[in-house]
Motif scaffolding. Structure first.
Motif: not given
Length: 596
Positions: A135-141, A180-199
């Motif tokens: 839980d990174g709060g504001v700095d979740f990215l 809300a910063d949805f751009t940061a969410l998109t960025d993080l989403l791309g980096k997490a794709r290597a882990f198929p079971e990770l939410r």
């Protein structure tokens, strides 16, 4: 019908019906001057909880565990394998992390830690066995990137990584008021794709709960947040099924065990409907957290009982993961003992009480099924209202406004003690030794308020103890003990909730007895306590004599009197108002920072 020739155990008794039961109940109520309505409890969502439920209180079929609408559980086996025991950590302490994992904890929730400490804190953790939720709060990215690096650098297969990166831009907006910063969410989403079971995303209902909201408001707002995330994730190119798999929902579990059970069951049903309409019916992954709003700083040991009930309700409601907050969480940083009690609370319920041994143990209860259905309908109506206002984040102002109304209603019930807080507004212990803890890291602020139900009373307790001499209200008890004990106990309980000492005159026979003991007490305020008979005979002369003896303010425990009284205290009066008026009369300064 009973098979022919076999004994019918109820054959000697007439078959009862609801009308017969109601007639008997009303007979009892008439003797006490009450009516049937006094047995009905209304929740903050307007749901009427009846005193009796029967087979006539039918609701739609809840289905089977593991199948849509998932009311009875997201897995066919229910919780028979137990739930995920998830401990929260707010400081980088490798030893505390390992102590938890070696003693019953099965996953970790790292909240607000400096992302650069993740590697050191988790150095001894088998990351293929222990899911990590951050839980990174504001700095979740930045927090998410740091955790991904830890997983990438450790000898663990990508398919073995489980947990959640904790991205929640809508939750951050609710906490801080920042867009809300949805751009940061998109960025993080791309980096997490290597882990198929990770939410990747947490849909957090706690901001709405901690602002004083109701259960349906928490469910409806979190449902709207979940839909907003689905929209965003599918716009990035993901299918609905892929997007749903990235979400985890977090809800508060309170000491109201039945509402908690119903909340988690209703939440799965609601999300199943959303995902059905979206084209990918799915079970909701749920993380229960024992309510921060219900925690107290005063008599914090009672928090152990509150969190046990909350954990019980969440577990029976089918939550996938449960975090029990340590009993001292409202005071500061928890110590080893309080963390041990928190995790052992779950171990006891799982291993000794065997709560996970039955699939959906509340299923089939006419009361729980009806409460689940009513709560689901209330939450769905609120969700539709949010969507009609543009959905989240556009409808945040509406959400804040409506939650504030509920908090005002809740505040009034806390003030008059209709909603009792054991150890604080009821049965306070003036002699308790304070529990001292180091300050906890600051929480996010600037958006929805963070409310603890006990805080208004605790502010008064703090003010009372900060004075050179604790404030006093003399209980002017009239007559023998039997004549005044009920009202004297009531008044003492009320004044002590604000930290006010209540010296008692004890049994008295004359006006002079009361006045003499008032002078001995050193108090400046008195409260008359007696029976209706003693009030008729003594209230007027005692009140006059007390004023002549120097009493600056006189109260009476009861609703009426012929005496000259400054304020009445009675069942249902605003205890907080009485306490604040008393503090004003004694010129005791109090903090103005309480959410009232």
């Amino acid at each position: 019908m009973e098979p022919s020739g076999e004994l019918a155990l109820a054959a000697e008794f007439p078959t009862p019906d609801r009308e017969q039961w109601l007639e008997l109940v009303q007979g009892v109520l008439r003797k006490s001057g009450a009516d049937f309505g006094s047995l009905i409890t209304t929740t903050y969502d307007g749901i009427e909880v009846q005193p009796l439920y029967t087979a006539a209180d039918q609701v739609p079929d809840a289905g089977f565990p593991g199948l849509a609408p998932f009311t009875r559980g997201g897995r066919p086996q229910g919780a028979v394998e137990g739930w995920d025991v998830r401990q929260q950590h707010r400081v980088a302490d490798r030893n505390a992390v390992m102590a938890d994992l070696e003693n019953g904890v099965t996953s970790l929730w790292l909240k607000g830690l400096d992302p650069t400490t993740y590697g050191d804190v988790l150095a001894d953790v088998y990351l293929d066995l222990a899911p990590i939720v951050i839980d990174g709060g504001v700095d979740f990215l930045d927090a998410g990137r740091a955790m991904l690096r830890v997983w990438d650098q450790r000898p663990v297969l990508p398919s073995e990584v489980r947990g959640n990166l904790g991205a929640d831009p809508l939750g951050v907006q609710a906490r801080t008021g920042q867009a809300a910063d949805f751009t940061a969410l998109t960025d993080l989403l791309g980096k997490a794709r290597a882990f198929p079971e990770l939410r990747v995303v947490v849909v957090d209902g706690l901001p709405f709960h901690e602002a004083g909201g109701s259960d349906a408001q928490e469910l409806g707002a979190s449902l709207a947040a979940g839909v907003a995330y689905l929209r965003h994730l599918t716009e990035t190119g993901l299918s609905v099924a892929e997007a749903v798999r990235l979400l985890e929902f977090r809800y508060a579990a309170s000491a109201d065990q039945f509402l908690t059970i119903a909340k988690f069951r209703a939440a799965r049903r609601l999300w199943a409907r959303v995902t059905e309409v979206a084209g990918a019916p799915s079970a909701q992954l749920q993380h229960a957290v024992t309510s921060p709003a219900m925690m107290t700083r005063r008599d914090p040991w009672v928090n152990m009982l509150r969190t046990t009930l909350a954990c019980f309700g969440a577990g029976l409601g089918g939550a996938d993961a449960v975090t029990v907050l340590p009993f001292d969480a409202a005071i500061g940083l928890s110590d080893d003992f309080s963390r041990r009690i928190a995790r052992n609370t779950q171990s006891l319920l799982l291993e000794e009480s065997r709560l996970a041994g039955v699939i959906d143990p509340a299923g089939g209860s006419w009361y729980v099924e009806r409460l689940t259905d009513d709560l689901a309908h209330a939450a769905w109506a609120w969700f539709q209202e949010i969507e009609a206002a543009g959905g989240l984040p556009e409808a945040f102002d509406l959400v804040a406004e409506r939650v504030a109304v509920t908090w005002e209603n809740r505040r009034k019930r806390l003030a008059d003690r209709s909603d009792a807080i054991t150890g604080v507004s009821e049965f306070p212990n003036l002699g308790e030794q304070p529990v001292v803890r180091p300050p906890a890291p600051e929480e996010l602020s600037g958006g929805l308020p963070r409310i603890r139900y006990a805080e208004p009373y605790e502010v008064l307790r703090d003010a009372a103890e900060a004075t050179p001499e604790r404030p006093k209200v003399f209980l002017a008890t009239l007559g023998p003990v039997a004549a005044h004990t009920a009202r004297a106990s009531f008044a003492a309980n009320l004044f002590q909730a604000g930290g006010i000492e209540t010296p008692n005159a004890g049994p008295t026979k004359t006006v002079e007895d009361v006045v003499e003991r008032f002078r001995e007490s050193g108090a400046r305020i008195a409260c008359l306590c007696g029976s209706e008979t003693s009030y008729a005979e003594l209230a007027v002369p005692v009140a006059e004599a007390l004023r002549a003896a120097g009493a600056e303010r006189i109260l009476l425990a009861g609703k009426k009197s012929d005496a000259q009284i400054d304020e009445h205290v009675f069942m249902g009066c605003s205890a907080l108002d009485v306490l604040e008026h008393t503090f004003e009369a004694l010129a005791v300064p109090t903090s103005s920072g309480v959410q009232r």
